[in-house]
Each structure stands twice: as structure tokens, then as C-alpha cells.
Design an enzyme around this catalytic site. Structure first.
Site, PDB file in Angstrom:
ATOM      1  N   HIS A  45       0.978  -0.708  36.662  1.00 49.01           N
ATOM      2  CA  HIS A  45       0.587  -1.526  37.827  1.00 49.01           C
ATOM      3  C   HIS A  45       1.715  -2.489  38.207  1.00 49.01           C
ATOM      4  O   HIS A  45       1.968  -2.729  39.393  1.00 49.01           O
ATOM      5  CB  HIS A  45      -0.661  -2.354  37.511  1.00 49.01           C
ATOM      6  CG  HIS A  45      -1.891  -1.539  37.241  1.00 49.01           C
ATOM      7  ND1 HIS A  45      -2.454  -1.442  36.003  1.00 49.01           N
ATOM      8  CD2 HIS A  45      -2.659  -0.790  38.077  1.00 49.01           C
ATOM      9  CE1 HIS A  45      -3.535  -0.675  36.072  1.00 49.01           C
ATOM     10  NE2 HIS A  45      -3.677  -0.264  37.304  1.00 49.01           N
ATOM     11  N   GLY A 157      -0.028   4.671  42.652  1.00 50.90           N
ATOM     12  CA  GLY A 157       0.675   5.444  41.633  1.00 50.90           C
ATOM     13  C   GLY A 157       0.395   6.931  41.787  1.00 50.90           C
ATOM     14  O   GLY A 157      -0.727   7.330  42.101  1.00 50.90           O
ATOM     15  N   LYS A 159       0.200   9.026  39.459  1.00 48.54           N
ATOM     16  CA  LYS A 159      -0.643   9.601  38.389  1.00 48.54           C
ATOM     17  C   LYS A 159      -1.953  10.087  39.019  1.00 48.54           C
ATOM     18  O   LYS A 159      -2.475  11.107  38.649  1.00 48.54           O
ATOM     19  CB  LYS A 159      -0.929   8.570  37.307  1.00 48.54           C
ATOM     20  CG  LYS A 159      -1.819   9.139  36.197  1.00 48.54           C
ATOM     21  CD  LYS A 159      -1.885   8.245  34.996  1.00 48.54           C
ATOM     22  CE  LYS A 159      -2.754   7.030  35.228  1.00 48.54           C
ATOM     23  NZ  LYS A 159      -4.197   7.360  35.406  1.00 48.54           N
ATOM     24  N   ASP A 160      -2.441   9.314  39.992  1.00 46.21           N
ATOM     25  CA  ASP A 160      -3.631   9.723  40.747  1.00 46.21           C
ATOM     26  C   ASP A 160      -3.170  10.455  42.003  1.00 46.21           C
ATOM     27  O   ASP A 160      -3.381   9.976  43.122  1.00 46.21           O
ATOM     28  CB  ASP A 160      -4.459   8.491  41.120  1.00 46.21           C
ATOM     29  CG  ASP A 160      -4.942   7.753  39.896  1.00 46.21           C
ATOM     30  OD1 ASP A 160      -5.775   8.287  39.169  1.00 46.21           O
ATOM     31  OD2 ASP A 160      -4.465   6.617  39.650  1.00 46.21           O
ATOM     32  N   GLN A 163      -5.762  11.323  44.654  1.00 44.62           N
ATOM     33  CA  GLN A 163      -6.152  10.095  45.358  1.00 44.62           C
ATOM     34  C   GLN A 163      -5.101   9.734  46.411  1.00 44.62           C
ATOM     35  O   GLN A 163      -5.425   9.397  47.555  1.00 44.62           O
ATOM     36  CB  GLN A 163      -6.302   8.962  44.351  1.00 44.62           C
ATOM     37  CG  GLN A 163      -6.443   7.595  44.965  1.00 44.62           C
ATOM     38  CD  GLN A 163      -6.761   6.526  43.930  1.00 44.62           C
ATOM     39  OE1 GLN A 163      -7.890   6.399  43.514  1.00 44.62           O
ATOM     40  NE2 GLN A 163      -5.763   5.751  43.510  1.00 44.62           N
ATOM     41  N   VAL A 186       4.408   5.991  35.686  1.00 46.06           N
ATOM     42  CA  VAL A 186       5.136   5.283  34.625  1.00 46.06           C
ATOM     43  C   VAL A 186       4.599   5.798  33.289  1.00 46.06           C
ATOM     44  O   VAL A 186       3.381   5.932  33.104  1.00 46.06           O
ATOM     45  CB  VAL A 186       4.940   3.757  34.737  1.00 46.06           C
ATOM     46  CG1 VAL A 186       5.699   3.034  33.634  1.00 46.06           C
ATOM     47  CG2 VAL A 186       5.404   3.273  36.105  1.00 46.06           C
ATOM     48  N   SER A 195      -2.212   4.270  31.426  1.00 40.98           N
ATOM     49  CA  SER A 195      -3.545   4.257  32.034  1.00 40.98           C
ATOM     50  C   SER A 195      -4.368   3.168  31.374  1.00 40.98           C
ATOM     51  O   SER A 195      -4.234   2.927  30.166  1.00 40.98           O
ATOM     52  CB  SER A 195      -4.229   5.608  31.803  1.00 40.98           C
ATOM     53  OG  SER A 195      -5.615   5.497  32.032  1.00 40.98           O
ATOM     54  N   SER A 196      -5.219   2.536  32.183  1.00 45.55           N
ATOM     55  CA  SER A 196      -6.120   1.521  31.612  1.00 45.55           C
ATOM     56  C   SER A 196      -7.036   2.150  30.572  1.00 45.55           C
ATOM     57  O   SER A 196      -7.558   1.473  29.693  1.00 45.55           O
ATOM     58  CB  SER A 196      -6.967   0.889  32.714  1.00 45.55           C
ATOM     59  OG  SER A 196      -6.118   0.367  33.702  1.00 45.55           O
ATOM     60  N   ARG A 197      -7.261   3.455  30.688  1.00 44.93           N
ATOM     61  CA  ARG A 197      -8.174   4.122  29.748  1.00 44.93           C
ATOM     62  C   ARG A 197      -7.501   4.478  28.426  1.00 44.93           C
ATOM     63  O   ARG A 197      -8.192   4.874  27.469  1.00 44.93           O
ATOM     64  CB  ARG A 197      -8.784   5.361  30.392  1.00 44.93           C
ATOM     65  CG  ARG A 197      -9.744   5.008  31.528  1.00 44.93           C
ATOM     66  CD  ARG A 197     -10.464   6.211  32.098  1.00 44.93           C
ATOM     67  NE  ARG A 197     -11.543   5.820  32.995  1.00 44.93           N
ATOM     68  CZ  ARG A 197     -11.502   5.892  34.328  1.00 44.93           C
ATOM     69  NH1 ARG A 197     -10.394   6.292  34.931  1.00 44.93           N
ATOM     70  NH2 ARG A 197     -12.536   5.526  35.049  1.00 44.93           N
TER      71      ARG A 197
HETATM   72  O1  PAF Z   1      -6.616   3.824  41.580  1.00 43.37           O
HETATM   73  C1  PAF Z   1      -7.455   2.924  41.445  1.00 43.37           C
HETATM   74  O2  PAF Z   1      -7.322   2.066  40.599  1.00 43.37           O
HETATM   75  C2  PAF Z   1      -8.694   2.906  42.349  1.00 43.37           C
HETATM   76  O3  PAF Z   1      -9.136   4.188  42.611  1.00 43.37           O
HETATM   77  C3  PAF Z   1      -8.461   2.128  43.645  1.00 43.37           C
HETATM   78  C4  PAF Z   1      -7.403   2.786  44.516  1.00 43.37           C
HETATM   79  C5  PAF Z   1      -8.054   0.706  43.337  1.00 43.37           C
HETATM   80  C6  PAF Z   1      -9.753   2.080  44.477  1.00 43.37           C
HETATM   81  O4  PAF Z   1     -10.779   1.437  43.786  1.00 43.37           O
END
Ligand code: PAF
Length: 295
Positions: A45, A157, A159-160, A163, A186, A195-197
């Protein structure tokens, strides 16, 4: 001795205050960059925020764990909420001017939500197939974040990747006037995508997880070095490697076109494709991908 003061971003916790701040910044001729996040920030992030600062005068990082993008059996309740340490991390690098941390009532003001933004067909495969409604939640909340903050640029990012491609399509078709920037994933030194996970991983699962990136890279090399154009062969290579790892349960492995996000049978020279996967390591659902330019 002069001690450097950390640059604590201003905290804005309501949509109305955020709108006023953005309108004032625009009036002063400032360009705004938005980095939408769900918090639990990590170096990935921070790289997005640093990138955002190259494109604008003011950087806003939003922190909102968006309920509408989680399925009923997903980790919405367990998702880490770490606003104080997130602000400290942002202060460390000093690139963030405002943290926008709205309440659920700010983002969904009438309770039950009836107004959705959807992007047809691009959410049917990959994560969309196993997380029904997920991308509808993402596009809806991001369009509201855009409406509230009026960003000139928004940074996400890769990674998604699914999205990113969906949001990019939405942004162009909705005419938000925001330019999207996609930053490469990254990674840890061993290739695991940040990843937060990842914090859900046991040490054994953490040791096994870099396999995801290794298998994707091997498949990419099969295209680049051996000229493999059969999508099934590439997907099978990754699936077999994941099945060999007892800590891993596959959610999906798929190869799609980056424009349409529809699955491919074979790769066409000159095209750009996305090989993406999701897999469970214990309770952590990890995703990763590689984008391949087919020469
Ligand atoms: O990628 C994320 O963390 C989420 O999907 C986002 C883009 C902040 C939308 O809630």
C-alpha cells in the site's frame, strides 16, 4: 539535534468533510490522487501511496472495509482493522496528506443498498466466479469514493488485476474524469505477493506460499521461451504444481484476455493475457497473477 517530525496525515471521518476538503483543494488548483484501501496497510500500500504522490499535489488514502464486497461466509468480521497503526505507517513515508476513513453509514447512507454499479461479464470469471457479488461491491464503493473525493488519479495494485481491469472499464464508461494507474505487485524477497491476508498464514503455510509466484513465472516462461500457446497446458502446469503442495487448496487457475477477462483456449501472438489464480493456505485465500505479452 533536530528530530524529524513524522508527517501525520489529516484524518477525515465523514463524507461531507471529505467533499468540502476536495472542493477546497480543487479551488486552489490542486490535483488529487486517491489510493482506495481497506486498511491493514503494508509496504504494498505504501508503494501505491508513493506512486500517487508522483501524479498529484495532494494524496488521499481511503480506509474502508467495504461490507458489500464480502460474501456471507467470507472474512468481513475478521478482516483486520488497524487505523492507528495504518496512520503511523503513512506518517513514516510522509507521502499521504489525508486519510479518509468513512463510516458504513457514510458510504451506505440509506441502510439497505439499492443502487449498484456493475460492469457486465468482466466479473464472471476468475475471482468473480467463486465470489459472486464481489466486484459489484467493489465497483459500487469505488464509484462512491470517486464521487466524494473527485480524484484526478487513482492508484491500484496489479495483484488485484481483475479488479484493476474492471475499475478501469467502469471509470472510462462512467466518465469520472479520473485516470487509473496500476502499480506492479510488491513482493517479499521470495516472491510472495504482499497481502493483508498473509498475516493469517502459519509459518508452514508462509514457507509454502511463494510457490504461487514461482508457478506463474514458470508458465510465463513457457510462453516466452518455448512458445507454448495452448492455454490448457499453461493452466495445467500451475494446477499440477499447486496440487503437489499439501498446504494448498486451489480456488481457481485461469487464463483470460486482459480486455474482456474471458477465458482463452489458445494465446494469439501480439495479444496480452492474464494468468491468474486464487488458492487457500489454511484460512488465507491468496491471489496472484502474471500478465504475459505474447510475442
Ligand atoms: O483492493 C481493495 O483493497 C478494495 O477492493 C478496494 C479497491 C479498496 C475497494 O474496497
Amino acid at each position: 539535534m533536530t528530530l524529524l517530525q513524522p508527517h501525520f496525515p489529516r484524518l477525515i471521518a465523514s463524507a461531507s468533510e471529505m467533499r468540502t476538503w476536495s472542493a477546497d483543494a480543487k479551488r486552489e488548483g490542486k490535483r488529487i490522487a486517491l489510493v482506495p484501501t481497506m486498511g491493514a496497510l503494508h509496504e504494498g500500500h505504501l508503494a501505491l501511496v508513493a506512486e500517487a504522490s508522483k501524479h498529484a499535489d495532494q494524496v488521499v488514502a481511503s480506509i474502508f472495509v467495504n461490507p458489500t464486497q464480502f460474501g456471507p461466509n467470507e472474512d468481513f468480521d475478521a478482516y483486520p482493522r488497524t487505523l492507528d497503526s495504518d496512520r503511523e505507517l503513512l506518517a513514516r513515508d510522509g507521502f499521504c496528506d489525508v486519510v479518509f476513513a468513512p463510516s458504513v453509514a457514510d458510504m451506505y447512507p440509506l441502510g439497505e443498498n439499492l443502487t449498484w454499479v456493475t460492469v457486465d461479464s468482466m466479473g464472471d470469471h476468475l475471482c468473480g466466479a467463486t465470489r459472486p457479488g464481489h466486484f459489484r461491491g467493489v465497483t459500487t464503493v469505488v464509484s462512491r469514493l470517486f464521487a466524494i473525493t473527485s480524484p484526478d488519479v487513482a492508484v491500484f495494485g496489479m495483484k488485484d488485476a481483475q479488479q484493476f481491469f474492471i475499475l478501469n472499464r467502469m471509470t472510462q464508461e462512467m466518465g469520472f474524469g479520473t485516470r487509473l494507474v496500476g502499480l506492479p505487485t510488491v513482493r517479499e524477497a521470495d516472491g510472495l505477493a504482499l497481502s493483508s491476508r498473509n498475516r493469517y498464514l502459519t509459518s508452514a503455510e508462509r514457507a509454502a506460499a511463494p510457490l504461487l509466484n514461482r508457478l506463474l513465472n514458470e508458465a510465463s516462461e513457457m510462453v516466452e521461451k518455448v512458445g507454448q500457446l495452448d492455454a490448457h497446458v499453461l493452466v495445467d502446469h500451475v494446477v499440477r504444481g499447486l496440487k503437489d503442495e499439501p498446504a494448498c487448496t486451489i480456488d481457481y487457475v485461469q487464463l483470460v484476455d486482459t480486455e474482456t477477462l474471458q477465458p482463452l483456449e489458445s494465446l494469439i501472438r501480439g495479444s496480452r493475457v492474464l494468468l491468474a489464480l486464487a488458492a487457500f493456505f489454511g484460512k488465507a485465500r491468496l491471489i496472484d497473477n502474471v500478465i504475459i505479452d505474447v510475442a
